[in-house]
Design a protein around this motif. Sequence first.
Motif, short mmCIF file in Angstrom:
data_model
loop_
_atom_site.label_atom_id
_atom_site.label_comp_id
_atom_site.label_asym_id
_atom_site.label_seq_id
_atom_site.Cartn_x
_atom_site.Cartn_y
_atom_site.Cartn_z
N ALA A 144 0.85 -1.24 -0.04
CA ALA A 144 0.12 -0.06 -0.04
C ALA A 144 0.87 1.18 -0.08
O ALA A 144 0.60 2.32 -0.60
N MET A 145 2.03 1.29 0.82
CA MET A 145 2.73 2.24 0.69
C MET A 145 3.57 2.59 -0.61
O MET A 145 3.56 3.63 -1.16
N ALA A 146 3.73 1.42 -1.20
CA ALA A 146 4.63 1.43 -2.47
C ALA A 146 3.57 2.03 -3.62
O ALA A 146 3.92 3.17 -4.27
N LEU A 147 2.33 1.70 -3.62
CA LEU A 147 1.44 2.10 -4.40
C LEU A 147 1.10 3.64 -4.18
O LEU A 147 1.09 4.41 -5.05
N SER A 148 0.99 4.03 -2.89
CA SER A 148 0.72 5.21 -2.89
C SER A 148 2.02 6.37 -3.25
O SER A 148 1.79 7.48 -3.56
N GLY A 149 3.07 5.97 -3.04
CA GLY A 149 4.48 6.60 -3.21
C GLY A 149 4.24 6.90 -4.94
O GLY A 149 4.53 7.84 -5.42
N LEU A 150 4.08 5.63 -5.66
CA LEU A 150 3.80 5.91 -7.09
C LEU A 150 2.66 7.02 -7.47
O LEU A 150 2.95 7.78 -8.43
N CYS A 151 1.52 6.64 -6.83
CA CYS A 151 0.33 7.64 -7.38
C CYS A 151 0.70 9.00 -6.99
O CYS A 151 0.36 9.92 -7.83
N CYS A 152 1.19 9.27 -5.79
CA CYS A 152 1.70 10.87 -5.37
C CYS A 152 2.77 11.28 -6.50
O CYS A 152 2.45 12.36 -6.69
#
Length: 370
Positions: free
Chosen positions: A264-272
Amino acid sequence: MQDLIRANFGLLAAGVATFVMMGAGQSLYGPALPAFARDLMLTSAGAGWLVSAHWVGCAIGVALMYWHGARVSPRHVLATMAIGAAMLGLGPGQFFAFGGALVFGAGYGMSTVVFNPRILRVFGAHGTAMLGLLNACFGIGAIAAPLVFVWLGSDPGLTFLLVAVMATTIWLGAGPAGRAGAAPVAEAAGPFRPMLALQMFAVVGIGVEASLIGLGPTALIATGMDEAAAAQHLSAFFVAFLGVRVALVVMAHLIQPFGLYLGAMALSGLCCGLAALISPGLFFVLTGAGAGLFFPSFYVAASRVMGDDPRTPSVIIAGGLVGGILTPILLGNLMEHIGGTGFFWLLAAATTGAAIAAGVVRQRLPTLRG
């Protein structure tokens, strides 16, 4: 499973309704901040303190639960949230606005400690899935509230009054929930193993979630979007948020909780990062998919590591509250200088760093891989 639902229907119904209302209340801060700033003659950074006041109240509520949680029932927390929302809706000035956010936050914090461990406990082997369902219901209120806010002419007072009415209505029907699933007062079901270093992942998770919800619309406005469109994008953010939590209900038994947090953290980093580079609106919405997984994945993972002691939920949630209190203050002040894209770059750095750190810790602590 059906027998468990029938036996604990009062607790489950009260929890579902409460989390819908909590989602509505928390999601209103984002679109309401520009209106509060105008009405209360505050800067954007000053209005951001309303979000932090909410999380300070959460910390107070969690602290009360740590010491007196065995005496607190669902009705106590619902009454607290109803009073806070009414203060936000009726208050004529800054004292009532900030006081209302503090009181509503206190009830919000107590609710997380009242309902999450009880649901996890009474549903046994199905506890993780039902915890996901409970937290998914948060997204229902969070999707609807920004749309209602726009429909009511972007009037924060009237919208928070509706939240107060919701809390009062749930309070009237919450009696059957009683003390179902409450932990024994005198003894714990397992050892108490607090791990303060592990709490840093809660700090980042809830800090990012609080910032996206509370400051995300302001960041979108800073990139050129109008207020109504920013509120609608926040509602769409919660559609993604709700979608992943509903999926978690079905798939919880297939995915290791701390690995899910890492993803979830990796996905959020990519989206941000993509929000800063390509499309703030589209990728802000998609960050909801990562944000929806932060709390349930970390809560279950930390509960397994720290033990089934009555104090464990308060300790786990307290770590997140540090992030919820401090991150909006920090970012709210920085946004006046870095703008909306800078907001997304900072969150991209924080979430990517947390994902890397989670991978390292997961390898060193075998209990997080089970």
